[in-house]
Design a protein around this motif. Structure first.
Motif, short mmCIF file in Angstrom:
data_model
loop_
_atom_site.label_atom_id
_atom_site.label_comp_id
_atom_site.label_asym_id
_atom_site.label_seq_id
_atom_site.Cartn_x
_atom_site.Cartn_y
_atom_site.Cartn_z
N UNK A 1 3.00 5.97 23.01
CA UNK A 1 2.20 6.04 24.24
C UNK A 1 0.73 5.84 23.90
N UNK A 2 0.26 6.48 22.84
CA UNK A 2 -1.11 6.30 22.38
C UNK A 2 -1.39 4.86 21.98
N UNK A 3 -0.46 4.26 21.23
CA UNK A 3 -0.67 2.89 20.75
C UNK A 3 -0.81 1.91 21.90
N UNK A 4 0.00 2.08 22.94
CA UNK A 4 -0.09 1.20 24.10
C UNK A 4 -1.42 1.40 24.82
N UNK A 5 -1.81 2.65 25.00
CA UNK A 5 -3.05 2.94 25.72
C UNK A 5 -4.27 2.40 24.99
N UNK A 6 -4.24 2.43 23.64
CA UNK A 6 -5.42 2.04 22.86
C UNK A 6 -5.25 0.68 22.18
N UNK A 7 -4.29 -0.11 22.63
CA UNK A 7 -4.12 -1.43 22.04
C UNK A 7 -5.39 -2.26 22.23
N UNK A 8 -5.95 -2.70 21.12
CA UNK A 8 -7.17 -3.50 21.16
C UNK A 8 -8.44 -2.71 21.42
N UNK A 9 -8.35 -1.38 21.42
CA UNK A 9 -9.51 -0.53 21.71
C UNK A 9 -9.87 0.32 20.49
N UNK A 10 -11.05 0.90 20.53
CA UNK A 10 -11.52 1.77 19.46
C UNK A 10 -11.18 3.23 19.77
N UNK A 11 -11.35 4.08 18.76
CA UNK A 11 -11.26 5.54 18.88
C UNK A 11 -9.86 6.03 19.21
N UNK A 12 -8.86 5.32 18.73
CA UNK A 12 -7.47 5.76 18.94
C UNK A 12 -7.27 7.13 18.30
N UNK A 13 -6.71 8.11 19.02
CA UNK A 13 -6.47 9.43 18.43
C UNK A 13 -5.65 9.35 17.15
N UNK A 14 -6.08 10.10 16.15
CA UNK A 14 -5.45 10.05 14.83
C UNK A 14 -4.05 10.66 14.85
N UNK A 15 -3.14 10.06 14.11
CA UNK A 15 -1.77 10.57 14.06
C UNK A 15 -1.72 11.98 13.50
N UNK A 16 -2.57 12.29 12.50
CA UNK A 16 -2.52 13.62 11.90
C UNK A 16 -2.90 14.70 12.91
N UNK A 17 -3.77 14.36 13.86
CA UNK A 17 -4.13 15.31 14.91
C UNK A 17 -2.95 15.51 15.85
N UNK A 18 -2.32 14.42 16.26
CA UNK A 18 -1.14 14.51 17.13
C UNK A 18 -0.02 15.29 16.43
N UNK A 19 0.24 14.97 15.17
CA UNK A 19 1.29 15.67 14.42
C UNK A 19 1.04 17.17 14.38
N UNK A 20 -0.19 17.55 14.05
CA UNK A 20 -0.51 18.96 13.85
C UNK A 20 -0.44 19.73 15.16
N UNK A 21 -1.04 19.21 16.21
CA UNK A 21 -1.01 19.90 17.49
C UNK A 21 0.39 19.94 18.08
N UNK A 22 1.16 18.88 17.86
CA UNK A 22 2.54 18.85 18.37
C UNK A 22 3.40 19.89 17.66
N UNK A 23 3.26 19.98 16.34
CA UNK A 23 4.06 20.95 15.58
C UNK A 23 3.70 22.38 15.97
N UNK A 24 2.42 22.62 16.23
CA UNK A 24 2.01 23.97 16.63
C UNK A 24 2.52 24.30 18.03
N UNK A 25 2.61 23.32 18.91
CA UNK A 25 3.05 23.56 20.27
C UNK A 25 4.57 23.61 20.40
N UNK A 26 5.27 23.01 19.46
CA UNK A 26 6.73 22.93 19.55
C UNK A 26 7.32 24.34 19.59
N UNK A 27 8.26 24.57 20.50
CA UNK A 27 8.80 25.90 20.73
C UNK A 27 10.32 25.93 20.58
#
Length: 395
Positions: free
Chosen positions: A229-255
């Motif tokens: 979803x991120x890749x599609x939104x930021x295709x050809x654009x700058x400042x794409x959210x880093x995967x390590x941030x998504x990984x970390x926040x997702x793992x912390x939120x996973x229940x």
């Protein structure tokens, strides 16, 4: 584990698209994004060959090669065609176990010079990067990170990484990919154990030989969906959210959700809760194994990156959670919107798999219609079974 953070999405809340249907579709989406077993094995064979080559030349240094990032976590996805010619990005650690007495420059250059000495790898090398040496393969590129163990820190698996500051000037940093992998695995411990046992029984292999990238858990699949979803939104654009941030926040939120749709919805709803502030009020996403490392440090120097992350998260909530609750045109409308958000080929593959699942359940007599009129599994007395069509004028 019962999810207490996310409201239960009952059938009546879904209008024309049931929770069960969304669960099946998002499972199919994750499958469509996943790297094939053939490609995974090709990548593993390639980095093992690099490790053997370097290790044989530098036996005294006891060189060890292992994956980090999406390859290690099992969250790698098929690339967009526009991303570096459709290449997979593979991150490797090249640890010179006995290299603690080497300077930062020596650690970096030993690996680079050995690769240059190979007639095979020399032709595949990119110019020296800040931290890595990059090898270009036909369908993927491999970033090789030279490092040594990091002594005198709280974690025994930490590594000293090298950083090229300018020509002939090197510094160092600290990381802990093995510690991060262990933490990530613990965040889904009970689901991981079940997946591990199922994989071992199905493939007839020893548990000790199974790696996380062999498995398919709801957390891994949810991250794959969020990354696409991120890749599609930021295709050809700058400042794409880093995967390590998504990984970390997702793992912390996973229940502990048992299916990918519930997992991805819960993660989107709650991932920003793990973003903290430092004493200056600046936002942080801290490394769970090295808390002195802030994965979001560039949010301070480049505020547009922080804005981009929250813009993406807002859009993900709308596209994945809110929109499916409001569709009045059924699956055709959902498919069109998902094509916009995840890409045409991936969604085509997703709905083909979903259609095959429905057809197989129909043939097996497992398909029915519930009182709300939704196609569902025929599991209860209130569900009216859907007859199996023979297409020859009789049922």
């Amino acid at each position: 584990m019962q999810n207490t953070l996310l409201p239960v999405r009952k059938e009546k809340e879904m209008n024309h698209i049931s929770h069960e249907t969304l669960t099946q579709i998002y499972q199919a989406l994750a499958n469509s994004l996943n790297v094939s077993d053939t490609t995974t094995q090709e990548i593993v064979s390639s980095y093992e060959a690099v490790g053997n080559y370097l290790g044989n030349l530098e036996e005294d240094l006891d060189i060890k090669i292992f994956p980090q990032g999406s390859m290690a976590l099992g969250t790698m996805i098929k690339p967009l065609s526009s991303d570096k010619n459709g290449e997979y990005d593979v991150d490797l650690v090249c640890q010179l176990t006995n290299g603690n007495n080497l300077s930062d420059a020596e650690v970096k250059q030993i690996v680079g010079k050995r690769l240059e000495e190979s007639s095979r790898y020399f032709q595949m090398m990119d110019p020296e990067g800040k931290r890595c040496w990059t090898l270009k393969y036909a369908d993927f590129h491999m970033d090789v990170l030279p490092c040594t163990p990091k002594l005198s820190v709280e974690t025994s698996t930490a590594i000293r990484i090298t950083e090229k500051i300018k020509e002939n000037v090197y510094g160092n940093g600290i990381s802990d990919p093995k510690g991060y992998l262990d933490w990530f695995t613990r965040k889904m411990s009970h689901v991981y154990t079940e997946a591990l046992q199922n994989y071992a029984e199905l493939r007839k292999v020893e548990v000790e030989k199974i790696r996380l990238y062999n498995l398919r858990t709801p957390l891994q699949m949810a991250i794959q969906i969020l990354k696409r979803h991120r890749d599609i939104m930021f295709e050809g654009k700058k400042h794409r959210p880093a995967s390590i941030i998504i990984n970390t926040l997702a793992a912390r939120a996973y229940n502990g959700e048992s299916n990918v749709y519930d997992a991805v919805c819960n993660i989107i709803e709650n991932m920003e809760n793990s973003i903290t502030k430092n004493e200056y009020g600046e936002l942080q996403v801290l490394n769970p194994t090295l808390r002195q490392e802030n994965f979001a440090d560039r949010w301070v120097t480049e505020p547009k990156r922080q804005d981009a992350f929250f813009s993406w998260l807002k859009k993900a909530k709308k596209d994945i959670i809110e929109d499916p609750l409001n569709f009045i045109d059924g699956l055709d409308s959902l498919k069109n919107r998902m094509t916009e958000n995840f890409g045409s080929q991936v969604i085509q593959d997703t709905f083909e798999e979903y259609g095959n699942t429905i057809q197989n359940n129909r043939i097996k007599g497992k398909l029915g219609v519930n009182p709300q009129g939704h196609i569902t599994s025929a599991k209860s007395a209130s569900v009216v079974p859907v007859k199996n069509h023979t297409f020859f004028g009789s049922d």
